[in-house]
Enzyme design. Sequence first.
Site, PDB file in Angstrom:
ATOM      1  N   ARG A   1       0.816  -1.220   0.000  1.00 40.12           N
ATOM      2  CA  ARG A   1       0.000   0.000   0.000  1.00 40.12           C
ATOM      3  C   ARG A   1       0.848   1.268   0.000  1.00 40.12           C
ATOM      4  O   ARG A   1       0.498   2.261   0.634  1.00 40.12           O
ATOM      5  CB  ARG A   1      -0.972  -0.004   1.192  1.00 40.12           C
ATOM      6  CG  ARG A   1      -2.070  -1.040   1.087  1.00 40.12           C
ATOM      7  CD  ARG A   1      -2.983  -1.005   2.292  1.00 40.12           C
ATOM      8  NE  ARG A   1      -2.289  -1.445   3.491  1.00 40.12           N
ATOM      9  CZ  ARG A   1      -2.685  -1.204   4.730  1.00 40.12           C
ATOM     10  NH1 ARG A   1      -3.769  -0.497   4.934  1.00 40.12           N
ATOM     11  NH2 ARG A   1      -2.004  -1.650   5.768  1.00 40.12           N
TER      12      ARG A   1
ATOM     13  N   LYS B   1     -20.826   3.556  -5.733  1.00 36.38           N
ATOM     14  CA  LYS B   1     -20.324   2.215  -5.951  1.00 36.38           C
ATOM     15  C   LYS B   1     -20.080   1.967  -7.426  1.00 36.38           C
ATOM     16  O   LYS B   1     -20.892   2.334  -8.267  1.00 36.38           O
ATOM     17  CB  LYS B   1     -21.361   1.209  -5.473  1.00 36.38           C
ATOM     18  CG  LYS B   1     -21.047   0.695  -4.118  1.00 36.38           C
ATOM     19  CD  LYS B   1     -22.043  -0.340  -3.684  1.00 36.38           C
ATOM     20  CE  LYS B   1     -21.796  -0.668  -2.227  1.00 36.38           C
ATOM     21  NZ  LYS B   1     -20.396  -0.997  -1.932  1.00 36.38           N
TER      22      LYS B   1
ATOM     23  N   ILE C   1     -25.764   4.095  15.706  1.00 40.93           N
ATOM     24  CA  ILE C   1     -25.711   2.929  14.817  1.00 40.93           C
ATOM     25  C   ILE C   1     -24.763   1.848  15.330  1.00 40.93           C
ATOM     26  O   ILE C   1     -24.767   0.725  14.842  1.00 40.93           O
ATOM     27  CB  ILE C   1     -25.344   3.378  13.383  1.00 40.93           C
ATOM     28  CG1 ILE C   1     -26.317   4.453  12.906  1.00 40.93           C
ATOM     29  CG2 ILE C   1     -25.352   2.227  12.402  1.00 40.93           C
ATOM     30  CD1 ILE C   1     -27.786   4.072  12.988  1.00 40.93           C
TER      31      ILE C   1
ATOM     32  N   ASP D   1     -26.631  -5.658  11.257  1.00 47.40           N
ATOM     33  CA  ASP D   1     -26.292  -4.721  10.175  1.00 47.40           C
ATOM     34  C   ASP D   1     -26.265  -5.401   8.818  1.00 47.40           C
ATOM     35  O   ASP D   1     -25.641  -6.450   8.659  1.00 47.40           O
ATOM     36  CB  ASP D   1     -24.896  -4.116  10.430  1.00 47.40           C
ATOM     37  CG  ASP D   1     -24.893  -3.158  11.605  1.00 47.40           C
ATOM     38  OD1 ASP D   1     -25.927  -2.513  11.848  1.00 47.40           O
ATOM     39  OD2 ASP D   1     -23.845  -3.051  12.271  1.00 47.40           O
TER      40      ASP D   1
ATOM     41  N   HIS E   1     -29.522  -2.169   9.906  1.00 46.71           N
ATOM     42  CA  HIS E   1     -28.999  -0.893   9.427  1.00 46.71           C
ATOM     43  C   HIS E   1     -28.442  -1.096   8.028  1.00 46.71           C
ATOM     44  O   HIS E   1     -27.778  -2.092   7.757  1.00 46.71           O
ATOM     45  CB  HIS E   1     -27.897  -0.390  10.360  1.00 46.71           C
ATOM     46  CG  HIS E   1     -27.079   0.712   9.756  1.00 46.71           C
ATOM     47  ND1 HIS E   1     -27.557   1.984   9.603  1.00 46.71           N
ATOM     48  CD2 HIS E   1     -25.828   0.710   9.224  1.00 46.71           C
ATOM     49  CE1 HIS E   1     -26.632   2.736   9.009  1.00 46.71           C
ATOM     50  NE2 HIS E   1     -25.576   1.986   8.774  1.00 46.71           N
TER      51      HIS E   1
ATOM     52  N   HIS F   1     -20.269  11.155   7.751  1.00 48.76           N
ATOM     53  CA  HIS F   1     -19.068  11.048   6.903  1.00 48.76           C
ATOM     54  C   HIS F   1     -18.311  12.361   6.843  1.00 48.76           C
ATOM     55  O   HIS F   1     -17.233  12.434   6.291  1.00 48.76           O
ATOM     56  CB  HIS F   1     -19.469  10.593   5.502  1.00 48.76           C
ATOM     57  CG  HIS F   1     -20.230   9.302   5.523  1.00 48.76           C
ATOM     58  ND1 HIS F   1     -21.605   9.265   5.669  1.00 48.76           N
ATOM     59  CD2 HIS F   1     -19.822   8.026   5.488  1.00 48.76           C
ATOM     60  CE1 HIS F   1     -21.995   7.994   5.690  1.00 48.76           C
ATOM     61  NE2 HIS F   1     -20.931   7.234   5.584  1.00 48.76           N
TER      62      HIS F   1
HETATM   63  N1  GLN Z   1     -22.610  -1.033  13.394  1.00 49.56           N
HETATM   64  C1  GLN Z   1     -21.644  -0.572  12.470  1.00 49.56           C
HETATM   65  C2  GLN Z   1     -21.006   0.711  12.992  1.00 49.56           C
HETATM   66  O1  GLN Z   1     -21.671   1.428  13.683  1.00 49.56           O
HETATM   67  C3  GLN Z   1     -22.265  -0.280  11.125  1.00 49.56           C
HETATM   68  C4  GLN Z   1     -21.254   0.192  10.140  1.00 49.56           C
HETATM   69  C5  GLN Z   1     -21.784   0.380   8.739  1.00 49.56           C
HETATM   70  O2  GLN Z   1     -22.946   0.496   8.529  1.00 49.56           O
HETATM   71  N2  GLN Z   1     -20.912   0.424   7.771  1.00 49.56           N
HETATM   72  O3  GLN Z   1     -19.857   1.004  12.701  1.00 49.56           O
HETATM   73 ZN    ZN Z   2     -23.836   2.440   7.737  1.00 49.23          ZN
END
Ligand code: GLN
Ligand code: ZN
Length: 751
Positions: free
Chosen positions: A16, A115, A428, A596, A639, A692
């Site tokens: 990398r 994507k 999440i 998830d 999720h 993000h």
């Molecule tokens: N539970 C994971 C987190 O909170 C979900 C990550 C994801 O959706 N990419 O990081």
């Molecule tokens: Zn996510």
Amino acid sequence: MCRTSIIGFPRIGKKRELKFATEKYFKQEISTKELQEVARKIRLENWEIQKKNNISFIPSNDFSFYDSMLDMAQTLNIIPKRYQVLELSKLDTYFAMARGYQGTNGDAKALRMKKWFNTNYHYLVPEFEPSTKVILNAKSILAKYNEAKDAGIKTKSVIIGPYTFLQLSEFKKCTLDEFVNPIIEAYSQLLEHFNQCNVNWVQFDEPFLIHDTDEAQLALFNKLYKKILLHKGSTNVLLQTYFGDVRDSYQHIINHHFDGIGLDFVEGKETLNLLKTYDFPKEKLLFAGVVNGKNIWRNRYQQTLETLHALPNVSDIIISTSCSLQHVPLTIKNETQLENEVLQQFAFAQEKLEELEELRIAYSDNNYSLVEENERCFQNRKLKANLSVQKEAEQLTEADFIRHPKASIRRTIQKDALKLPILPTTTIGSFPQTSDVRKTRQHYLRGEINEVEYQAYIHQNTAEIIQWQEKIGLDVLVHGEFERNDMVEFFGQTLDGFVFSQYGWVQSYGTRCVKPPIIFGDVERKNPITVELAKFAQSQTTKFVKGMLTGPVTILNWSFPREDISIKDSTIQLALAIQKEVLDLEKAGIHIIQIDEAALREKLPLRKEDWYSEYLDWVIPAFRLVHSKVQAKTQIHTHMCYSEFSDIIQSIDDMDADVISFEASRSDLSILDVLKENNFQTQVGPGVYDIHSPRVPSSEEIEEVIKSILQHLPIQQVWINPDCGLKTRSIPEAKDSLFNMIKARDNIIKR
Ligand code: GLN
Ligand code: ZN
């Protein structure tokens, strides 16, 4: 004579190097020149390896500092105003488009990232605006060609073709049609440049052709190439497709003046039939993509040769890969921890070059010893079989995929059991993975601290984050995921049936690489994975702590799957494994469990007609299998990242989760209309802010988002949460944002 070709090669370097150099450049620790030097070395090394393996058509310009679509956008001057006004250097403008810019020269959001077809690679979406002036700057493409030439290697220049480029671009306050002629002009000029530089072959990548293609799209494709190809002079043009077959456009493609056509025989179900039905023009070269560019298993020569021999009378065959090799790791040569028996089964990019050469010899000389030797590897192949798992999967019946009682009844039961407030708040799953957390994990993996010390560290972090969540008033808590490096790798490491490479990195986007686990046999969960920590977390509070699992479809989609059994069968095995974990969590007193499915959509077939029969018809039941046996009062959450599921909304509802959270903040909440129109039943947590970005949203801003959510959905159906895990954020960013989120919720309720 038979020759070989590849479509593209990994560009991140053996260990990398490109990633690390680029990140240093971002931090201004190295100069442009130093970064360029790292890149040049990687390119030269790549060309040398290909030359050594006797590849006849070695690509140049498949290298990229970030992404090839972005490269093409800069080559064509598709640079939105917001970046132009920054007046940065060419390279910095490029990175500003890729990552956004915030600094002394101004403030500009990044281009959108999406994507790349059905892969886990992401491309940047070129953005046309009314003021866009398409102007060709071919310097960098030609420079790469000359760089290789100076090293004694004649390459085929690789570019994204005009059709795919236009189809994947975004048009803001303008339309695609307005730009067709300028694009034709620019690509025509580019061909003229190639001609002047005596470039022998140019590869136009047109993967977009593998989608369902309607009349208007065909007309666009025909218009573009009819005109552009007039300028090719003595340069040969290869039309390269991948990720599927070109059933809608094949008859058009073969009638254009291409000198070569690249077709995918691995993912293209209809490719061979197309050739048999409509023939292949004698005067053109066929680049036959028979070596899988997406998976890491060795090629089975016998089968591949069968395909090649089944081709109708084609005059000149070039043996090629099914897609660019950028989707597999570089080489197995540096792997020291996997047994030989295991490694033997794999072909990463470099090994695929060797395969191409062996296939060439076997095909042109009828050399059977190579085939026999290759066959031995398959005869000895012992992917770890687990008969009890196989049996368990076989014995599943319809009933195993259905949860009782039905959702509406569960809702009442859960309401009584959980007594959550209106507009419940949650997150999440992950909290910031600080460098301290990562370092401690490294210490543990290197044996510098022992298991007990490491567990104590994880427990302490967990306890602290639980306390903090309680303090700011979140309703449903999480344990923070401090013990996890990656949501798929973590489960892969504890499940039976996976193996891991040390250096098997694949670019996901920009400087982000992933190291997908490899499914090497039947999958089984031997021991509980998350139960102990979940119990500990729950013991720290009187509020509910969510159990946190990764679903079977996501584990499968972010791993390299087996090829000896179907991905459906592997997914069912994974579902059975995660089901055991769900039931153990429930037994341990965890009342809310999140499973998830971040990557649910990833392998959705690219053609609509295949969506259900080849994917959704078993993917959705596989998810249901995971939770079908829990009690009515246990609340199942899921999720998904990205809100791109308007078109599969019914399937999402059919997952039969009790609550689903998803990314919505970046998509202007348009998904809410779709939920409403489709009478979506599952409770939803449309992310109320974008995790993000390092920006901290104000409570007023979040209040506005919640208000608009409530205009679409009944208040009893709505949860309040960020749009994804907080893993990549800093602690202050995460905490301040959540604080504002709760304040916003409270304000809404007060009114
Ligand atoms: N539970 C994971 C987190 O909170 C979900 C990550 C994801 O959706 N990419 O990081
Ligand atoms: Zn996510």
